[in-house]
Write a protein that holds these residues in place. Sequence first.
Motif, PDB file in Angstrom:
ATOM      1  N   GLU A 159       0.683  -1.196  -0.141  1.00 44.40           N
ATOM      2  CA  GLU A 159       0.272  -0.185   0.076  1.00 44.40           C
ATOM      3  C   GLU A 159       0.974   1.251  -0.153  1.00 44.40           C
ATOM      4  OE1 GLU A 159      -4.129   1.711   2.278  1.00 44.40           O
ATOM      5  OE2 GLU A 159      -2.674   0.333   3.323  1.00 44.40           O
ATOM      6  N   LYS A 160       1.818   1.375   0.697  1.00 44.05           N
ATOM      7  CA  LYS A 160       2.651   2.479   0.772  1.00 44.05           C
ATOM      8  C   LYS A 160       3.425   2.908  -0.473  1.00 44.05           C
ATOM      9  CE  LYS A 160       6.427   4.487   3.695  1.00 44.05           C
ATOM     10  NZ  LYS A 160       7.387   4.184   4.742  1.00 44.05           N
ATOM     11  N   GLN A 161       3.904   1.865  -1.181  1.00 52.44           N
ATOM     12  CA  GLN A 161       4.589   1.878  -2.337  1.00 52.44           C
ATOM     13  C   GLN A 161       3.484   2.547  -3.421  1.00 52.44           C
ATOM     14  OE1 GLN A 161       6.594  -1.834  -3.258  1.00 52.44           O
ATOM     15  NE2 GLN A 161       8.060  -1.559  -1.714  1.00 52.44           N
ATOM     16  N   ILE A 162       2.317   1.897  -3.446  1.00 56.52           N
ATOM     17  CA  ILE A 162       1.238   2.153  -4.179  1.00 56.52           C
ATOM     18  C   ILE A 162       1.074   3.562  -4.291  1.00 56.52           C
ATOM     19  CG2 ILE A 162      -1.100   1.905  -5.384  1.00 56.52           C
ATOM     20  CD1 ILE A 162      -0.887  -1.055  -4.205  1.00 56.52           C
ATOM     21  N   LYS A 163       0.853   4.250  -3.044  1.00 55.14           N
ATOM     22  CA  LYS A 163       0.407   5.672  -2.839  1.00 55.14           C
ATOM     23  C   LYS A 163       1.643   6.466  -3.388  1.00 55.14           C
ATOM     24  CE  LYS A 163      -2.644   4.977   1.210  1.00 55.14           C
ATOM     25  NZ  LYS A 163      -2.901   5.601   2.648  1.00 55.14           N
ATOM     26  N   HIS A 164       2.871   5.826  -3.109  1.00 51.60           N
ATOM     27  CA  HIS A 164       4.023   6.853  -3.308  1.00 51.60           C
ATOM     28  C   HIS A 164       3.987   6.904  -5.161  1.00 51.60           C
ATOM     29  CE1 HIS A 164       8.039   8.393  -3.331  1.00 51.60           C
ATOM     30  NE2 HIS A 164       8.542   7.769  -4.392  1.00 51.60           N
ATOM     31  N   PHE A 165       3.857   5.959  -5.703  1.00 47.18           N
ATOM     32  CA  PHE A 165       3.615   6.055  -7.193  1.00 47.18           C
ATOM     33  C   PHE A 165       2.451   7.044  -7.567  1.00 47.18           C
ATOM     34  CE2 PHE A 165       1.732   4.397 -11.068  1.00 47.18           C
ATOM     35  CZ  PHE A 165       2.662   4.576 -11.996  1.00 47.18           C
ATOM     36  N   ASP A 173      10.569   9.993 -13.339  1.00 50.28           N
ATOM     37  CA  ASP A 173      10.343   9.222 -11.913  1.00 50.28           C
ATOM     38  C   ASP A 173       9.319   8.158 -11.879  1.00 50.28           C
ATOM     39  OD1 ASP A 173      11.920  11.403 -11.088  1.00 50.28           O
ATOM     40  OD2 ASP A 173      10.113  12.851 -10.549  1.00 50.28           O
ATOM     41  N   SER A 174       8.366   8.187 -12.611  1.00 52.80           N
ATOM     42  CA  SER A 174       7.510   6.915 -12.852  1.00 52.80           C
ATOM     43  C   SER A 174       8.043   5.673 -13.288  1.00 52.80           C
ATOM     44  CB  SER A 174       6.284   7.334 -13.511  1.00 52.80           C
ATOM     45  OG  SER A 174       5.518   8.525 -12.896  1.00 52.80           O
ATOM     46  N   GLN A 175       9.078   6.112 -14.342  1.00 53.23           N
ATOM     47  CA  GLN A 175       9.623   4.912 -14.855  1.00 53.23           C
ATOM     48  C   GLN A 175      10.524   4.236 -13.964  1.00 53.23           C
ATOM     49  OE1 GLN A 175      11.102   5.652 -18.730  1.00 53.23           O
ATOM     50  NE2 GLN A 175      12.279   3.698 -18.980  1.00 53.23           N
ATOM     51  N   LYS A 176      11.184   5.116 -13.389  1.00 52.42           N
ATOM     52  CA  LYS A 176      12.356   4.574 -12.388  1.00 52.42           C
ATOM     53  C   LYS A 176      11.831   4.176 -11.242  1.00 52.42           C
ATOM     54  CE  LYS A 176      16.585   6.381 -10.193  1.00 52.42           C
ATOM     55  NZ  LYS A 176      16.169   5.362  -8.706  1.00 52.42           N
ATOM     56  N   TYR A 177      10.804   4.556 -10.496  1.00 50.94           N
ATOM     57  CA  TYR A 177       9.961   3.879  -9.779  1.00 50.94           C
ATOM     58  C   TYR A 177       9.572   2.464  -9.835  1.00 50.94           C
ATOM     59  CZ  TYR A 177       7.814   3.735  -4.927  1.00 50.94           C
ATOM     60  OH  TYR A 177       7.607   3.279  -3.838  1.00 50.94           O
ATOM     61  N   LEU A 178       8.833   2.385 -11.211  1.00 50.77           N
ATOM     62  CA  LEU A 178       8.503   0.977 -11.500  1.00 50.77           C
ATOM     63  C   LEU A 178       9.440   0.196 -11.968  1.00 50.77           C
ATOM     64  CD1 LEU A 178       5.346   2.032 -13.917  1.00 50.77           C
ATOM     65  CD2 LEU A 178       5.621   1.193 -11.461  1.00 50.77           C
ATOM     66  N   VAL A 212      -3.423  11.719  -8.944  1.00 53.14           N
ATOM     67  CA  VAL A 212      -3.510  10.076  -8.649  1.00 53.14           C
ATOM     68  C   VAL A 212      -4.120   9.750 -10.054  1.00 53.14           C
ATOM     69  CG1 VAL A 212      -4.329   8.154  -7.252  1.00 53.14           C
ATOM     70  CG2 VAL A 212      -3.532  10.299  -6.278  1.00 53.14           C
ATOM     71  N   ALA A 213      -5.178  10.402 -10.431  1.00 51.96           N
ATOM     72  CA  ALA A 213      -5.760   9.981 -11.640  1.00 51.96           C
ATOM     73  C   ALA A 213      -4.744   9.805 -12.876  1.00 51.96           C
ATOM     74  CB  ALA A 213      -6.932  10.906 -12.310  1.00 51.96           C
ATOM     75  N   HIS A 214      -3.868  10.787 -12.966  1.00 51.79           N
ATOM     76  CA  HIS A 214      -3.013  10.808 -14.038  1.00 51.79           C
ATOM     77  C   HIS A 214      -2.232   9.531 -13.915  1.00 51.79           C
ATOM     78  CE1 HIS A 214       0.822  11.319 -15.808  1.00 51.79           C
ATOM     79  NE2 HIS A 214       0.488  12.331 -16.530  1.00 51.79           N
ATOM     80  N   GLN A 215      -1.845   9.154 -12.700  1.00 46.00           N
ATOM     81  CA  GLN A 215      -0.989   7.998 -12.557  1.00 46.00           C
ATOM     82  C   GLN A 215      -1.746   6.523 -12.938  1.00 46.00           C
ATOM     83  OE1 GLN A 215       1.844   9.635 -12.959  1.00 46.00           O
ATOM     84  NE2 GLN A 215       2.817   8.161 -11.461  1.00 46.00           N
ATOM     85  N   THR A 216      -3.227   6.699 -12.593  1.00 43.53           N
ATOM     86  CA  THR A 216      -3.872   5.651 -12.806  1.00 43.53           C
ATOM     87  C   THR A 216      -4.269   5.350 -14.301  1.00 43.53           C
ATOM     88  OG1 THR A 216      -5.404   6.264 -11.001  1.00 43.53           O
ATOM     89  CG2 THR A 216      -6.215   4.745 -12.498  1.00 43.53           C
ATOM     90  N   ILE A 217      -4.217   6.242 -15.145  1.00 40.51           N
ATOM     91  CA  ILE A 217      -4.288   6.068 -16.540  1.00 40.51           C
ATOM     92  C   ILE A 217      -2.930   5.592 -17.114  1.00 40.51           C
ATOM     93  CG2 ILE A 217      -4.641   7.419 -18.824  1.00 40.51           C
ATOM     94  CD1 ILE A 217      -7.217   6.880 -17.088  1.00 40.51           C
ATOM     95  N   VAL A 218      -1.631   6.086 -16.492  1.00 41.51           N
ATOM     96  CA  VAL A 218      -0.305   5.631 -16.860  1.00 41.51           C
ATOM     97  C   VAL A 218      -0.545   4.143 -16.624  1.00 41.51           C
ATOM     98  CG1 VAL A 218       1.954   5.497 -16.212  1.00 41.51           C
ATOM     99  CG2 VAL A 218       0.847   7.639 -16.469  1.00 41.51           C
TER     100      VAL A 218
END
Length: 376
Positions: A159-165, A173-178, A212-218
């Motif tokens: 949960e903590k990691q999902i919230k961070h993403f 940043d998103s690509q590196k975190y994934l 968060v919606a932006h990251q959801t679509i990603v």
Amino acid sequence: MSRIDYSVWDHIEVSDDEDDTHPNIDTPSLFRWRHQARVERMDDFKRKGEDINKTLNDCRRRVAEAQKKVQELTITTTDDAKAELSKAQAEERKLKKEEREWEKKMDEHNREEKKMPWNVDTLSKDGFSKSIVNVIPDSTEETEEQKEQKHKTFVEKYEKQIKHFGMLRRWDDSQKYLSDNPHLVCEETANYLVIMCIDLEVEEKHALMEQVAHQTIVMQFILELAKSLKVDPRGCFRQFFAKIKTADQQYQDAFNDELESFKERVRGRAKIRIEKAMKEYEEEERQKRMGPGGLDPVEVYESLPAEMQKCFDEKDIQMLQDVISKMDPTEAKAHMKKCIDSGLWVPNSRTDDGDEKEEDATYEEVKQEQEETKKE
């Protein structure tokens, strides 16, 4: 505004005409309606192009036949041949005109195709169509219970990691975190982000919801890409970022269109959840207000004549006595009984012989108090 306990909304099932799937379980259902409509439009456009091309080819074939006939008649010198030649030449001109019209339609169709925005379906073609990494075999469909348990276990662990993403903003940043946490590239992450968006909208944290919606679509684009290519999503998320970071305006517009549609869906679901919670809260408050006879004092008050309402507003017993004395006795008893059953009026009952006697005693009590006041 009345106090609202948001905790009662955490697991409210929301259903509507578009989608009867619980949002906690099947995130793709939130996008399926748009995806299906888009696929149908693409199929219709493709069929239209095929029809135009078929008609154009047929027209070209008839032009060729007409030209051949004109050539054959040209070398013939008979009078009949000359008359036939004139007709053939007219037919040739007519067919050439039709050919130019269909060529124009074909050109317009091709230009329209080039202007069409890219989307997650077209993303899986061209540059990505050669991918062979991590091909996954078809698996059996999970049951709803299995999906729910899988989601619960995953969230408890990550949960903590999902919230961070969900709070990241930049593509890099998103690509590196994934890349550092590839286990997050899955349906469970998308599921949680959807719930997170709805929760934030309910709490009126609109800016955070949009982030968060932006990251959801990603995440959803990555999952759809993996599904189209039939590969493990962990093996193709870098392809998505490579494409989105170098995409032209049309592709970016397509991504933004998906994002705006999703945010509208979130707002709609949040509104339904709020309305349902408000109804439950109001019903709880109504049950707390219920009088000894099972009536709601608010509803009873609103049903009273204006003169009686004024008495309760000013808490004036003398005024109430005066109003009752001027009313029809049957009507007065009925109003007083409702007041007692709702708790608006608490009588000093002089009898234990049942509701009807209590009602009469209450009415007589008010009348008697009025008469005693007059004697004084």
